[in-house]
Design a protein around this motif. Structure first.
Motif, PDB file in Angstrom:
ATOM      1  N   PHE A 247       0.832  -1.204   0.000  1.00 49.11           N
ATOM      2  CA  PHE A 247       0.000   0.000   0.000  1.00 49.11           C
ATOM      3  C   PHE A 247       0.867   1.253   0.000  1.00 49.11           C
ATOM      4  CE2 PHE A 247      -2.511   3.251   2.313  1.00 49.11           C
ATOM      5  CZ  PHE A 247      -3.654   3.284   1.519  1.00 49.11           C
ATOM      6  N   ALA A 248       1.890   1.260   0.847  1.00 45.40           N
ATOM      7  CA  ALA A 248       2.770   2.426   0.958  1.00 45.40           C
ATOM      8  C   ALA A 248       3.552   2.667  -0.327  1.00 45.40           C
ATOM      9  CB  ALA A 248       3.727   2.252   2.127  1.00 45.40           C
ATOM     10  N   ALA A 249       3.818   1.590  -1.071  1.00 42.33           N
ATOM     11  CA  ALA A 249       4.556   1.717  -2.329  1.00 42.33           C
ATOM     12  C   ALA A 249       3.657   2.102  -3.501  1.00 42.33           C
ATOM     13  CB  ALA A 249       5.267   0.406  -2.640  1.00 42.33           C
ATOM     14  N   TRP A 260      -1.704   0.076  13.839  1.00 47.49           N
ATOM     15  CA  TRP A 260      -0.274   0.049  14.172  1.00 47.49           C
ATOM     16  C   TRP A 260       0.591   0.366  12.948  1.00 47.49           C
ATOM     17  CZ3 TRP A 260      -3.559  -4.156  14.348  1.00 47.49           C
ATOM     18  CH2 TRP A 260      -3.408  -5.117  13.337  1.00 47.49           C
ATOM     19  N   GLN A 261      -0.022   0.344  11.762  1.00 53.50           N
ATOM     20  CA  GLN A 261       0.719   0.684  10.536  1.00 53.50           C
ATOM     21  C   GLN A 261       0.770   2.192  10.298  1.00 53.50           C
ATOM     22  OE1 GLN A 261       2.205  -1.773   9.505  1.00 53.50           O
ATOM     23  NE2 GLN A 261       0.966  -3.615   9.363  1.00 53.50           N
ATOM     24  N   ILE A 262       0.020   2.964  11.047  1.00 53.47           N
ATOM     25  CA  ILE A 262      -0.051   4.411  10.797  1.00 53.47           C
ATOM     26  C   ILE A 262       1.314   5.097  10.917  1.00 53.47           C
ATOM     27  CG2 ILE A 262      -0.988   6.581  11.692  1.00 53.47           C
ATOM     28  CD1 ILE A 262      -3.631   5.128  12.135  1.00 53.47           C
ATOM     29  N   GLU A 267       5.457   8.041   7.331  1.00 52.42           N
ATOM     30  CA  GLU A 267       6.776   8.226   6.743  1.00 52.42           C
ATOM     31  C   GLU A 267       6.713   8.269   5.218  1.00 52.42           C
ATOM     32  OE1 GLU A 267       9.335   5.220   8.280  1.00 52.42           O
ATOM     33  OE2 GLU A 267       9.073   5.839  10.380  1.00 52.42           O
ATOM     34  N   THR A 268       5.525   8.030   4.656  1.00 52.26           N
ATOM     35  CA  THR A 268       5.331   8.135   3.211  1.00 52.26           C
ATOM     36  C   THR A 268       4.226   9.158   2.950  1.00 52.26           C
ATOM     37  OG1 THR A 268       3.796   6.259   3.314  1.00 52.26           O
ATOM     38  CG2 THR A 268       6.082   5.777   2.725  1.00 52.26           C
ATOM     39  N   ASN A 272      -1.825   9.801   0.492  1.00 54.82           N
ATOM     40  CA  ASN A 272      -2.894  10.480   1.220  1.00 54.82           C
ATOM     41  C   ASN A 272      -3.975   9.443   1.526  1.00 54.82           C
ATOM     42  OD1 ASN A 272      -4.769  12.284   2.261  1.00 54.82           O
ATOM     43  ND2 ASN A 272      -5.467  12.940   0.226  1.00 54.82           N
ATOM     44  N   TRP A 273      -3.978   8.945   2.746  1.00 55.04           N
ATOM     45  CA  TRP A 273      -4.847   7.812   3.058  1.00 55.04           C
ATOM     46  C   TRP A 273      -5.972   8.197   4.004  1.00 55.04           C
ATOM     47  CZ3 TRP A 273      -4.925   6.915   8.264  1.00 55.04           C
ATOM     48  CH2 TRP A 273      -3.831   7.377   9.011  1.00 55.04           C
ATOM     49  N   GLY A 274      -6.997   7.363   3.981  1.00 58.68           N
ATOM     50  CA  GLY A 274      -8.100   7.463   4.932  1.00 58.68           C
ATOM     51  C   GLY A 274      -8.506   6.070   5.351  1.00 58.68           C
TER      52      GLY A 274
END
Length: 402
Positions: A247-249, A260-262, A267-268, A272-274
């Motif tokens: 997801f981050a990539a 816990w992944q927030i 750091e990325t 822009n996530w929700g």
């Protein structure tokens, strides 16, 4: 639940007159120190938990001797300490492990010390209860939800999905080139089972009978997402950390994962996530997700005074101040429901997870210490169905038989 750990088979422990770190068993005199065992051995959790521990030690007037071990080693360490009569005065456990340890007689019920257990989320108390007695308290809890890349959804004119049909439609529309619509963990470990539970439970499925149509329908959803190409077949091997990396990539527009992944997502900043709660099969259903989090317990050491002081410590770790402080720092959710409104006001990005925790369910609530067997059948069935070795209808029977 930053990770889900296998529970070793546990034989009954002979704990009468255990001395718990060398003190005489009578429990007379003033308690000057408490020993503690937990698995928060990674940063920033180790330091954050240490601060709370030190504050509670100071509040109840004792020195703290803390030891940490890797999560996968905790249960075996507990067994070894029980055998050698060196159990700590305070023991932290992942909540699905509590009932199995309590069943051995190794823990003291908190009612022996008049610990107030009112006001806690029902699911967390259920996880900490064995044969009608509460054995532990959790300062915070966590669960899983649906993360989405807000920019990708906006560009495609898609609202965050709330139903299974919307999820499949959105995932298909967001799948393009090297980008999948959704990522999740279907790995052959407890993580795979943990990620499946919201879909099974919300649909009316139950771990006491994994052969019902409701359970098969939940598995069919995963099969549909993979077979349609909306999710990678690599979900079979992805841990939740791997899912976050995808997801981050930018390789997945949505993912099932936990708060816990927030910190890693922060750091990325280009993502822009929700978040929203786990989608339901039909509108009107209540999303029900599994409850993660660790409980603090009082082992039976044979030292009455230390056990009473340990109960004070357990109560302190879950007081309102610690709940809010730890929840805000660790992106977890306070377990006292009355704190939810204040918490969301302080940490608005945790709103959907806070709502999800309010209806979350204990993994051991139905089967107690037999839960690990069901979890194994679940992740085995998922593997069978996603590799076309069995239909969703047959997968659970084959997994149980195999």
């Amino acid at each position: 639940m930053t990770a889900v750990f296998a529970v070793a088979a546990i034989t009954p422990l002979v704990l009468a007159s255990c001395s718990g770190g060398g003190d005489s068993g009578s429990g007379g005199g003033e308690v000057e120190s408490l020993s503690i065992l937990d698995y928060y051995n990674n940063e920033p959790d180790s330091t954050l938990i240490q601060t709370a521990i030190d504050n509670c030690g100071e509040e109840i007037g004792v020195e703290i001797d803390r030891r940490t071990v890797p999560g996968a080693d905790l249960i075996q360490t507990v067994l070894q300490q029980a055998s050698s009569r060196t159990l700590p005065d305070v023991l932290m456990l992942d909540n699905p492990d509590l009932q199995e340890i309590a069943a051995t007689g190794g823990l003291s019920p908190l009612s022996d010390y008049d610990v107030d257990t009112s006001g806690f989320a029902e699911g967390m108390l259920e996880a900490a209860t064995y044969e009608g007695e509460v054995y532990g308290l959790a300062p915070t809890a966590n669960t899983i939800g649906l993360f989405y890349n807000a920019d990708l959804l906006e560009a495609a004119g898609i609202e965050p999905p709330t139903t299974w049909d919307e999820l499949k439609t959105a995932a298909a529309a967001l799948t393009t080139g090297d980008q999948y619509g959704i990522a999740f963990s279907a790995i052959a470990t407890y993580e795979g089972s943990w990620q499946f539970l919201p879909f099974m439970w919300t649909n009316g499925g139950d771990e006491t009978d994994l052969t019902t149509p409701e359970v098969a329908e939940a598995l069919q959803l995963q099969v549909d997402l993979v077979q349609s190409g909306s999710a990678s077949s690599s979900v079979l091997n992805w841990s939740q950390a791997d899912v976050k990396d995808q997801f981050a990539a930018g390789n997945a527009a949505m993912m099932i994962n936990g708060p816990w992944q927030i910190p890693a997502l922060q750091e990325t900043p280009e993502i822009n996530w929700g978040t929203v709660q786990i989608p339901v099969r039909e509108e009107g259903q209540t999303p029900i997700a599994p409850l993660g989090g660790e409980v603090w317990t009082v082992p039976v050491t044979g030292d009455d005074a230390k056990q009473a002081k340990a109960a004070e410590f357990v109560s302190c770790m879950s007081n309102d101040e610690n709940q809010l402080t730890l929840a805000e720092a660790r992106y977890t959710v306070p377990t006292k429901t009355a704190l939810a409104e204040q918490y969301v006001e302080n940490v608005p990005e945790m709103a959907s997870f806070t709502e999800q925790v309010a209806n979350a369910r204990s993994r051991t609530g139905q089967l107690g210490e037999e839960w690990p067997d069901a979890a194994t059948v679940i992740y085995t069935a998922i593997q069978l169905a996603l590799t076309d070795q069995a239909t969703p209808t047959d997968a659970f029977e084959e997994a149980a038989a195999g």
